[in-house]
Design a protein around this motif. Structure first.
Motif, PDB file in Angstrom:
ATOM      1  N   ALA A 136      28.627   4.276   2.599  1.00 27.11           N
ATOM      2  CA  ALA A 136      29.636   5.325   2.665  1.00 27.11           C
ATOM      3  C   ALA A 136      29.221   6.823   2.437  1.00 27.11           C
ATOM      4  CB  ALA A 136      30.690   4.988   1.682  1.00 27.11           C
ATOM      5  N   ARG A 137      28.193   6.842   1.563  1.00 27.16           N
ATOM      6  CA  ARG A 137      27.703   8.183   1.888  1.00 27.16           C
ATOM      7  C   ARG A 137      26.517   8.712   2.530  1.00 27.16           C
ATOM      8  NH1 ARG A 137      28.724  11.102  -3.003  1.00 27.16           N
ATOM      9  NH2 ARG A 137      30.691  10.417  -4.028  1.00 27.16           N
ATOM     10  N   ARG A 138      26.059   7.771   3.403  1.00 23.73           N
ATOM     11  CA  ARG A 138      25.148   7.891   4.396  1.00 23.73           C
ATOM     12  C   ARG A 138      23.684   8.137   3.527  1.00 23.73           C
ATOM     13  NH1 ARG A 138      25.739   8.024   9.412  1.00 23.73           N
ATOM     14  NH2 ARG A 138      24.138   9.411   9.927  1.00 23.73           N
ATOM     15  N   LEU A 139      23.650   7.535   2.684  1.00 20.15           N
ATOM     16  CA  LEU A 139      22.372   7.356   1.705  1.00 20.15           C
ATOM     17  C   LEU A 139      21.392   6.250   2.018  1.00 20.15           C
ATOM     18  CD1 LEU A 139      24.162   8.520  -1.373  1.00 20.15           C
ATOM     19  CD2 LEU A 139      22.608  10.001  -0.147  1.00 20.15           C
ATOM     20  N   SER A 140      20.194   6.302   1.615  1.00 21.47           N
ATOM     21  CA  SER A 140      19.271   5.362   1.865  1.00 21.47           C
ATOM     22  C   SER A 140      19.116   4.278   0.360  1.00 21.47           C
ATOM     23  CB  SER A 140      17.989   5.500   2.349  1.00 21.47           C
ATOM     24  OG  SER A 140      17.882   6.078   3.611  1.00 21.47           O
ATOM     25  N   LEU A 141      18.952   3.002   0.515  1.00 21.06           N
ATOM     26  CA  LEU A 141      18.614   2.292  -0.673  1.00 21.06           C
ATOM     27  C   LEU A 141      17.489   1.635  -0.411  1.00 21.06           C
ATOM     28  CD1 LEU A 141      20.160   1.315  -3.153  1.00 21.06           C
ATOM     29  CD2 LEU A 141      21.378  -0.332  -1.719  1.00 21.06           C
ATOM     30  N   GLY A 142      16.338   1.895  -1.281  1.00 24.05           N
ATOM     31  CA  GLY A 142      15.059   0.963  -1.370  1.00 24.05           C
ATOM     32  C   GLY A 142      15.000  -0.221  -2.372  1.00 24.05           C
ATOM     33  N   ILE A 143      14.730  -1.666  -1.927  1.00 28.66           N
ATOM     34  CA  ILE A 143      14.850  -2.405  -2.862  1.00 28.66           C
ATOM     35  C   ILE A 143      13.391  -3.634  -2.631  1.00 28.66           C
ATOM     36  CG2 ILE A 143      17.175  -2.606  -3.013  1.00 28.66           C
ATOM     37  CD1 ILE A 143      17.025  -5.094  -1.186  1.00 28.66           C
ATOM     38  N   GLU A 144      12.375  -2.957  -1.893  1.00 27.72           N
ATOM     39  CA  GLU A 144      11.426  -3.760  -1.510  1.00 27.72           C
ATOM     40  C   GLU A 144      10.725  -4.427  -2.944  1.00 27.72           C
ATOM     41  OE1 GLU A 144      10.139  -4.892   1.537  1.00 27.72           O
ATOM     42  OE2 GLU A 144       9.402  -6.266   0.033  1.00 27.72           O
ATOM     43  N   ALA A 145      10.542  -3.736  -4.012  1.00 30.62           N
ATOM     44  CA  ALA A 145       9.965  -3.938  -5.146  1.00 30.62           C
ATOM     45  C   ALA A 145      10.660  -5.222  -5.871  1.00 30.62           C
ATOM     46  CB  ALA A 145       9.844  -2.741  -6.049  1.00 30.62           C
ATOM     47  N   THR A 146      11.938  -5.631  -5.551  1.00 32.36           N
ATOM     48  CA  THR A 146      12.593  -6.406  -6.406  1.00 32.36           C
ATOM     49  C   THR A 146      12.202  -8.122  -6.204  1.00 32.36           C
ATOM     50  OG1 THR A 146      14.435  -6.639  -4.561  1.00 32.36           O
ATOM     51  CG2 THR A 146      14.703  -5.020  -6.250  1.00 32.36           C
ATOM     52  N   VAL A 147      11.711  -8.097  -4.861  1.00 33.26           N
ATOM     53  CA  VAL A 147      11.418  -9.539  -4.683  1.00 33.26           C
ATOM     54  C   VAL A 147       9.813  -9.530  -4.511  1.00 33.26           C
ATOM     55  CG1 VAL A 147      11.454 -11.588  -3.214  1.00 33.26           C
ATOM     56  CG2 VAL A 147      13.377 -10.252  -3.688  1.00 33.26           C
ATOM     57  N   ALA A 148       9.092 -10.330  -5.142  1.00 34.13           N
ATOM     58  CA  ALA A 148       7.583 -10.519  -4.943  1.00 34.13           C
ATOM     59  C   ALA A 148       6.834  -9.208  -5.022  1.00 34.13           C
ATOM     60  CB  ALA A 148       7.453 -11.122  -3.245  1.00 34.13           C
ATOM     61  N   GLY A 149       7.294  -8.235  -6.019  1.00 34.72           N
ATOM     62  CA  GLY A 149       6.452  -7.274  -6.379  1.00 34.72           C
ATOM     63  C   GLY A 149       5.726  -6.329  -5.156  1.00 34.72           C
ATOM     64  N   GLY A 150       4.525  -6.419  -5.042  1.00 28.07           N
ATOM     65  CA  GLY A 150       3.534  -5.848  -4.008  1.00 28.07           C
ATOM     66  C   GLY A 150       3.565  -6.656  -2.550  1.00 28.07           C
ATOM     67  N   THR A 151       4.289  -7.446  -2.375  1.00 26.54           N
ATOM     68  CA  THR A 151       4.165  -8.477  -1.259  1.00 26.54           C
ATOM     69  C   THR A 151       5.449  -7.837  -0.231  1.00 26.54           C
ATOM     70  OG1 THR A 151       3.205 -10.159  -2.415  1.00 26.54           O
ATOM     71  CG2 THR A 151       3.855 -10.528  -0.136  1.00 26.54           C
ATOM     72  N   PRO A 152       5.309  -7.265   0.738  1.00 30.09           N
ATOM     73  CA  PRO A 152       6.327  -6.679   1.467  1.00 30.09           C
ATOM     74  C   PRO A 152       7.326  -7.629   2.224  1.00 30.09           C
ATOM     75  CG  PRO A 152       4.451  -6.229   2.700  1.00 30.09           C
ATOM     76  CD  PRO A 152       4.089  -7.018   1.670  1.00 30.09           C
ATOM     77  N   ILE A 153       7.841  -8.469   1.485  1.00 27.18           N
ATOM     78  CA  ILE A 153       8.552  -9.627   2.250  1.00 27.18           C
ATOM     79  C   ILE A 153       9.974  -9.142   2.883  1.00 27.18           C
ATOM     80  CG2 ILE A 153       9.409 -10.412  -0.116  1.00 27.18           C
ATOM     81  CD1 ILE A 153       8.584 -12.650   2.944  1.00 27.18           C
ATOM     82  N   LEU A 154      10.511  -8.153   2.048  1.00 28.71           N
ATOM     83  CA  LEU A 154      11.840  -7.850   2.637  1.00 28.71           C
ATOM     84  C   LEU A 154      11.633  -6.959   3.793  1.00 28.71           C
ATOM     85  CD1 LEU A 154      13.561  -7.134  -0.842  1.00 28.71           C
ATOM     86  CD2 LEU A 154      13.593  -9.226   0.518  1.00 28.71           C
ATOM     87  N   HIS A 155      10.751  -6.042   3.939  1.00 30.92           N
ATOM     88  CA  HIS A 155      10.466  -5.359   4.975  1.00 30.92           C
ATOM     89  C   HIS A 155      10.082  -6.221   6.190  1.00 30.92           C
ATOM     90  CE1 HIS A 155      10.257  -1.609   2.887  1.00 30.92           C
ATOM     91  NE2 HIS A 155      10.520  -1.086   4.054  1.00 30.92           N
ATOM     92  N   ALA A 156       9.439  -7.474   5.793  1.00 33.28           N
ATOM     93  CA  ALA A 156       8.960  -8.201   7.036  1.00 33.28           C
ATOM     94  C   ALA A 156      10.225  -9.120   7.590  1.00 33.28           C
ATOM     95  CB  ALA A 156       8.072  -9.203   6.538  1.00 33.28           C
ATOM     96  N   ILE A 157      11.079  -9.423   6.834  1.00 33.94           N
ATOM     97  CA  ILE A 157      12.587  -9.980   7.093  1.00 33.94           C
ATOM     98  C   ILE A 157      13.319  -9.135   8.008  1.00 33.94           C
ATOM     99  CG2 ILE A 157      14.570 -11.286   6.510  1.00 33.94           C
ATOM    100  CD1 ILE A 157      12.774 -12.095   3.952  1.00 33.94           C
ATOM    101  N   ARG A 158      13.635  -7.878   7.253  1.00 32.44           N
ATOM    102  CA  ARG A 158      14.442  -7.136   8.000  1.00 32.44           C
ATOM    103  C   ARG A 158      14.115  -6.287   9.076  1.00 32.44           C
ATOM    104  NH1 ARG A 158      14.833  -3.654   2.922  1.00 32.44           N
ATOM    105  NH2 ARG A 158      13.977  -2.272   4.406  1.00 32.44           N
ATOM    106  N   GLU A 159      12.640  -6.022   9.260  1.00 28.62           N
ATOM    107  CA  GLU A 159      12.323  -5.235  10.223  1.00 28.62           C
ATOM    108  C   GLU A 159      11.383  -6.182  11.362  1.00 28.62           C
ATOM    109  OE1 GLU A 159      11.572  -2.536   7.597  1.00 28.62           O
ATOM    110  OE2 GLU A 159      13.772  -2.562   7.653  1.00 28.62           O
ATOM    111  N   GLY A 160      10.318  -6.412  10.758  1.00 27.79           N
ATOM    112  CA  GLY A 160       9.458  -7.183  11.581  1.00 27.79           C
ATOM    113  C   GLY A 160       9.982  -8.520  12.321  1.00 27.79           C
TER     114      GLY A 160
END
Ligand SMILES: NC(=O)c1ccc[n+]([C@@H]2O[C@H](COP(=O)([O-])OP(=O)(O)OC[C@H]3O[C@@H](n4cnc5c(N)ncnc54)[C@H](OP(=O)(O)O)[C@@H]3O)[C@@H](O)[C@H]2O)c1
Length: 448
Positions: A136-160
């Motif tokens: 609603a406020r056109r802001l970004s939200l980063g949550i990668e560290a919430t699952v599997a710490g240093g393993t970029p699983i959320l980016h892999a699912i969302r983008e790759g």
């Protein structure tokens, strides 16, 4: 028109600097500062703009020596000063405690700040609300560290893999329990010894309940279900079983069955838009990819409708690996700002619907039943008769040699049966007078 080389500066208007406010200087906060110090110049080269640490907040910040950071840092004990600082672009929330984290997150968004958080509880329980507020406020939200710490699983699912339709996700999502289980497997350590070692190495808290009872993994599988399937799952509705009852003898029997035990978070699509989701120790094939995830490592297996199985393994926790995930979110937000856009969809979908969870009781599954008895004649016949009364077929009976007669473990593997029927029979077995210990029932899961 002739060819000409177009420099990045001509294609996008980059901000001069991105200013960060970091709240919470514990394990992850300190790790993030260390990574920023060591990788800052490289990150700036990737971004084409400066990253400036505007303000850092922690309750005991005045007792912390941050001289190693090498630059003057403006410090405060009041997080509201960070959220209210007009110079700050991105607030990084790393305080841990849910009520404070929640207050910081919503205050930051309300103050027009982009937000990065490592708090799985916050995202699992308030993720949809956070995304709606940031959108609603056109802001970004980063949550990668919430699952599997240093393993970029959320980016892999969302983008790759944004073009994929996921059928299932299976994850070893908690490093503490994986360390304990793999030490029991590797050298026959008892649960107690492996837990004590995990505590000594800093993998487990003094009170390990959050990890060993499966609660930590439950938040993470809830987030994965949102990102993989666009389904919001109330965390308390996720059936969860910990590893406290697993004994080293289970690994001896598992080996005879060419299997091993891992604590796995599972989310799997079921017919008619329903979702199967749970966290529990499973008997998985030794040849499966998750069986080779050892120690405090995390491993997540995505099963896609077109691409098949994609597995990511890596560091699931630790200050610096998690700090990398935090700063990767900062980079993504900075790139979005440079492109003049609002944030991507951090939970993978533009809209969610409430999950309709299938009760695991209905599943027809093959199971492993470990009984510990005070040995005397006729025990096997009694147990077999009881199982037969519940129309449960036995596939095999196993007994390791050389076990004590007064505390004799043996195992039955049961043919696929509705789990609630097996659970009912096991409740009856547990009341038999010769039982020396509560029975342990584990599912077999044929993971790739
Ligand atoms: N540890 C990991 O490996 C890991 C991995 C992935 C995600 N996470 C998540 O990352 C977050 C942080 O975890 P952590 O392990 O770094 O926790 P931590 O070591 O306990 O650190 C928390 C920090 O927050 C500060 N803090 C607490 N309440 C505050 C308040 N009201 N105002 C200002 N500062 C406050 C504490 O301050 P003082 O020290 O000054 O008292 C402490 O520095 C959690 O959500 C956790 O689930 C952790």
């Amino acid at each position: 028109m002739g060819n000409r080389t177009v420099g990045i500066s001509e294609t996008a208007k980059r901000p001069r600097a991105i200013r960060l406010g970091l709240i919470g200087v514990g394990t992850v906060g300190t790790g993030t500062l260390r990574v920023l110090k060591e990788h800052g110049a490289e990150i700036e080269r990737r971004l084409g703009c400066r990253i400036e640490l505007q303000r850092v907040c922690s309750r005991t910040i005045h007792d912390k020596d941050l001289s190693w950071f090498g630059q003057p840092i403006e410090i405060t004990t009041d997080w509201k000063e960070v959220v209210g600082d007009p110079a700050i672009d991105i607030v990084i929330e790393l305080v841990g405690e849910l009520p404070t984290a929640r207050a910081i997150a919503f205050a930051a968004l309300d103050a027009g700040k982009h937000l990065v958080t490592a708090n799985k509880q916050l995202v699992a329980e308030h993720g949809v609300e956070l995304v709606e507020r940031s959108r609603a406020r056109r802001l970004s939200l980063g949550i990668e560290a919430t699952v599997a710490g240093g393993t970029p699983i959320l980016h892999a699912i969302r983008e790759g893999l944004a073009g994929e339709h996921f059928d299932a996700v299976f994850g070893i999502l908690n490093g503490t329990t994986n360390y304990i289980l793999t030490e029991m497997e590797r050298r026959g350590a008892t649960f107690r010894t492996a837990l004590a070692e995990a505590q000594q190495k800093g993998y487990a808290e003094p009170d390990p309940t959050f990890d060993v009872a499966g609660f930590d993994a439950r938040y993470k599988i809830a987030i994965l279900a949102m990102v993989c399937f666009g389904q919001a799952v109330p965390v308390k509705d996720i059936p969860t079983q910990g590893i406290q009852e697993i004994d080293q003898v289970d690994f001896a029997y598992a080996r005879r069955l060419d299997r091993t035990v891992r604590l796995v978070g599972v989310a799997r699509r079921q017919p008619r838009g329903r979702l199967e989701i749970f966290v529990r120790p499973l008997m998985i094939p030794r040849a499966s990819q998750l069986a080779s995830v050892h120690g405090p490592t995390n491993g997540i297996m995505l099963v896609g409708n077109k691409g098949g199985v994609t597995t990511l393994t890596g560091r699931g926790a630790g200050g610096e690996p998690t700090g990398v995930a935090v700063l990767s979110d900062v980079v993504e937000i900075a790139r979005t700002l440079a492109a003049g856009g609002a944030g991507a969809t951090p939970l993978g979908y533009a809209h969610w619907h409430p999950a309709r969870i299938v009760s695991p009781d209905e599943d027809v599954v093959a199971t492993y039943l470990r009984l510990v008895v005070r040995d005397r004649p006729g025990i096997l016949a009694r147990v077999c008769a009881l199982l037969a009364r519940h129309r449960i077929n036995i596939d095999s009976v196993l007994q390791e040699p050389g076990m004590p007669q007064r505390h004799l473990p043996f195992v039955m593997t049961l043919e696929p049966t509705q789990e609630k029927r097996v659970a009912k029979a096991v409740r009856e077995i547990s009341r038999l007078s010769f039982l020396a210990q509560k029975p342990v029932l584990l599912r077999f899961a044929d993971l790739p």
